[in-house]
Design an enzyme around this catalytic site. Structure first.
Site, PDB file in Angstrom:
ATOM      1  N   ASP A 131       0.818  -1.216   0.000  1.00 36.72           N
ATOM      2  CA  ASP A 131       0.000   0.000   0.000  1.00 36.72           C
ATOM      3  C   ASP A 131       0.855   1.269   0.000  1.00 36.72           C
ATOM      4  O   ASP A 131       1.959   1.282   0.543  1.00 36.72           O
ATOM      5  CB  ASP A 131      -0.899  -0.020   1.248  1.00 36.72           C
ATOM      6  N   ASN A 185       1.206   3.429  -2.952  1.00 34.72           N
ATOM      7  CA  ASN A 185       1.691   3.859  -4.275  1.00 34.72           C
ATOM      8  C   ASN A 185       1.153   5.235  -4.670  1.00 34.72           C
ATOM      9  O   ASN A 185       1.873   6.060  -5.229  1.00 34.72           O
ATOM     10  CB  ASN A 185       1.253   2.869  -5.357  1.00 34.72           C
ATOM     11  N   GLY A 186      -0.134   5.455  -4.395  1.00 35.90           N
ATOM     12  CA  GLY A 186      -0.769   6.709  -4.795  1.00 35.90           C
ATOM     13  C   GLY A 186      -0.163   7.902  -4.067  1.00 35.90           C
ATOM     14  O   GLY A 186       0.165   8.927  -4.673  1.00 35.90           O
ATOM     15  N   SER A 243      -7.588  -5.468  -4.773  1.00 38.97           N
ATOM     16  CA  SER A 243      -8.684  -6.010  -3.962  1.00 38.97           C
ATOM     17  C   SER A 243      -9.994  -6.000  -4.745  1.00 38.97           C
ATOM     18  O   SER A 243     -10.121  -5.317  -5.772  1.00 38.97           O
ATOM     19  CB  SER A 243      -8.843  -5.187  -2.679  1.00 38.97           C
ATOM     20  N   ASN A 289     -11.005  -2.534  -5.185  1.00 36.40           N
ATOM     21  CA  ASN A 289     -10.193  -1.590  -5.969  1.00 36.40           C
ATOM     22  C   ASN A 289     -10.801  -1.262  -7.339  1.00 36.40           C
ATOM     23  O   ASN A 289     -10.377  -0.299  -7.991  1.00 36.40           O
ATOM     24  CB  ASN A 289      -8.750  -2.088  -6.131  1.00 36.40           C
ATOM     25  N   GLU A 304       1.067 -12.194  13.258  1.00 39.63           N
ATOM     26  CA  GLU A 304       1.691 -10.987  13.818  1.00 39.63           C
ATOM     27  C   GLU A 304       1.662  -9.879  12.761  1.00 39.63           C
ATOM     28  O   GLU A 304       1.998 -10.127  11.600  1.00 39.63           O
ATOM     29  CB  GLU A 304       3.150 -11.270  14.213  1.00 39.63           C
TER      30      GLU A 304
HETATM   31  C1  IPE Z   1      -1.650   0.221  -3.308  1.00 40.17           C
HETATM   32  O1  IPE Z   1      -1.418   1.587  -3.325  1.00 40.17           O
HETATM   33  C2  IPE Z   1      -1.945  -0.335  -4.679  1.00 40.17           C
HETATM   34  C3  IPE Z   1      -3.335  -0.805  -4.856  1.00 40.17           C
HETATM   35  C4  IPE Z   1      -4.270  -0.762  -3.960  1.00 40.17           C
HETATM   36  C5  IPE Z   1      -3.675  -1.341  -6.139  1.00 40.17           C
HETATM   37  P1  IPE Z   1      -2.602   2.647  -3.318  1.00 40.17           P
HETATM   38  O2  IPE Z   1      -2.956   2.940  -4.729  1.00 40.17           O
HETATM   39  O3  IPE Z   1      -3.700   2.192  -2.440  1.00 40.17           O
HETATM   40  O4  IPE Z   1      -1.858   3.894  -2.689  1.00 40.17           O
HETATM   41  P2  IPE Z   1      -2.475   4.940  -1.653  1.00 40.17           P
HETATM   42  O5  IPE Z   1      -2.957   4.153  -0.486  1.00 40.17           O
HETATM   43  O6  IPE Z   1      -3.584   5.633  -2.374  1.00 40.17           O
HETATM   44  O7  IPE Z   1      -1.340   5.835  -1.319  1.00 40.17           O
HETATM   45  C1  IPE Z   2      -5.417  -2.566   0.166  1.00 37.89           C
HETATM   46  O1  IPE Z   2      -5.119  -1.225  -0.052  1.00 37.89           O
HETATM   47  C2  IPE Z   2      -5.405  -3.303  -1.131  1.00 37.89           C
HETATM   48  C3  IPE Z   2      -4.116  -3.450  -1.774  1.00 37.89           C
HETATM   49  C4  IPE Z   2      -2.968  -3.024  -1.321  1.00 37.89           C
HETATM   50  C5  IPE Z   2      -4.136  -4.155  -3.015  1.00 37.89           C
HETATM   51  P1  IPE Z   2      -6.241  -0.126  -0.262  1.00 37.89           P
HETATM   52  O2  IPE Z   2      -5.527   1.149  -0.488  1.00 37.89           O
HETATM   53  O3  IPE Z   2      -7.203  -0.556  -1.305  1.00 37.89           O
HETATM   54  O4  IPE Z   2      -6.984  -0.141   1.146  1.00 37.89           O
HETATM   55  P2  IPE Z   2      -7.764   1.022   1.900  1.00 37.89           P
HETATM   56  O5  IPE Z   2      -8.758   1.591   0.923  1.00 37.89           O
HETATM   57  O6  IPE Z   2      -6.744   2.038   2.316  1.00 37.89           O
HETATM   58  O7  IPE Z   2      -8.383   0.350   3.082  1.00 37.89           O
HETATM   59 MG    MG Z   3      -4.091   2.455  -0.449  1.00 42.33          MG
END
Ligand code: IPE
Ligand code: IPE
Ligand code: MG
Length: 246
Positions: free
Chosen positions: A26, A28-29, A71, A74, A213
């Site tokens: 988690d 990346n965005g 997920s 997603n 854990e």
């Molecule tokens: C995880 O990074 C990648 C996926 C869920 C596909 P995010 O895209 O959720 O990144 P944030 O949480 O928005 O920073």
């Molecule tokens: C969990 O991350 C799913 C993946 C990393 C693939 P999300 O970014 O989708 O989860 P939330 O929305 O923060 O709970």
């Molecule tokens: Mg995320």
């Protein structure tokens, strides 16, 4: 310097390796946003880190690695972000087929494949087929995975068994449920790592993580390094797992 030596169960200081590690990849965005880049650039950077960490886990002797890549929730993201992710999945799976021929890693997908387009689904199946007889680390890639969805499927499948007489209702126990999950036959994760500082499970391995854990790390996934993995394993070694005992 890497803490663990290649293919050794324990390093010099006697740390025990978890048999099964789960990673919620988690952040990346946020990584992209902080660099004023599009979210897709964060996913590209994250995909690179996924390759590095997978290789490292295999090298140090982890037996099972489960990575949460996409997920069931997603799909709610903007269409351009979803298609950028699908492109990255395809790139990885094509590369795995052409470049990793001599690899020892067994690739498995957990999640519902039916929602992916035909090309991607074919690549997933081909990677599973190609790698199924290997003897190295099992890499579960969770794609279109949701633990609640997994449990609903298990309930349906067990119910079918009861209906057609292949399962006796009185014999249903915890193992019956485990055996109907995507992870059937695999040990539960010992350690789940969530980078990006979120304290939640986001529908990941709800059943399997009963006694796992958790290590939450503040780094975003694209910044995650093999040293961070070492650190998580060190923290895991400081935990006192009791499984309800004393
Ligand atoms: C995880 O990074 C990648 C996926 C869920 C596909 P995010 O895209 O959720 O990144 P944030 O949480 O928005 O920073
Ligand atoms: C969990 O991350 C799913 C993946 C990393 C693939 P999300 O970014 O989708 O989860 P939330 O929305 O923060 O709970
Ligand atoms: Mg995320």
């Amino acid at each position: 310097m890497a803490l663990f030596k290649k293919k050794e169960k324990q390093d010099y200081s006697g740390l025990v390796l978890p048999e099964h590690i789960g990673i919620i990849m988690d952040g990346n965005g946020r990584w992209a946003k902080s660099r004023m880049l599009p979210r897709s650039a964060g996913h590209r950077a994250g995909a690179k880190v996924f390759r590095t960490i997978t290789r490292y886990c295999s090298d140090i002797g982890i037996k099972y690695l489960t990575v949460y890549a996409f997920s069931t929730e997603n799909w709610r993201r903007p269409a351009d972000e979803v298609s950028a992710l699908m492109r990255l999945f395809k790139d990885y799976l094509e590369e795995a087929l052409s470049d990793f021929k001599d690899d020892t890693i067994v690739v498995r997908f957990i999640g519902d494949k039916s929602q992916f387009d035909d090309d991607l689904r074919a690549l997933m199946v081909e990677n599973e087929e190609e790698s199924k007889d290997r003897d190295g680390m099992v890499l579960n890639i969770a794609m279109n995975y949701g633990s609640r969805d997994e449990l609903v499927r298990a309930v349906k499948s067990i119910s079918e068994g009861v209906k057609d007489g292949s399962i006796d209702i009185n014999s249903i126990d915890e193992k019956t449920v485990s055996d109907h999950l995507y992870t059937a036959g695999q040990p539960d994760p010992d350690l789940i790592i969530r980078p990006s500082g979120e304290y939640r499970i986001s529908n990941f391995m709800l059943w399997q993580a009963a006694y796992t854990e958790f290590v939450i790390m503040n780094k975003l996934w694209p910044d995650f390094t093999t040293d961070d993995l070492d650190e998580a394993i060190k923290l895991f070694n400081q935990r006192n797992r009791r499984f309800g005992g004393v």
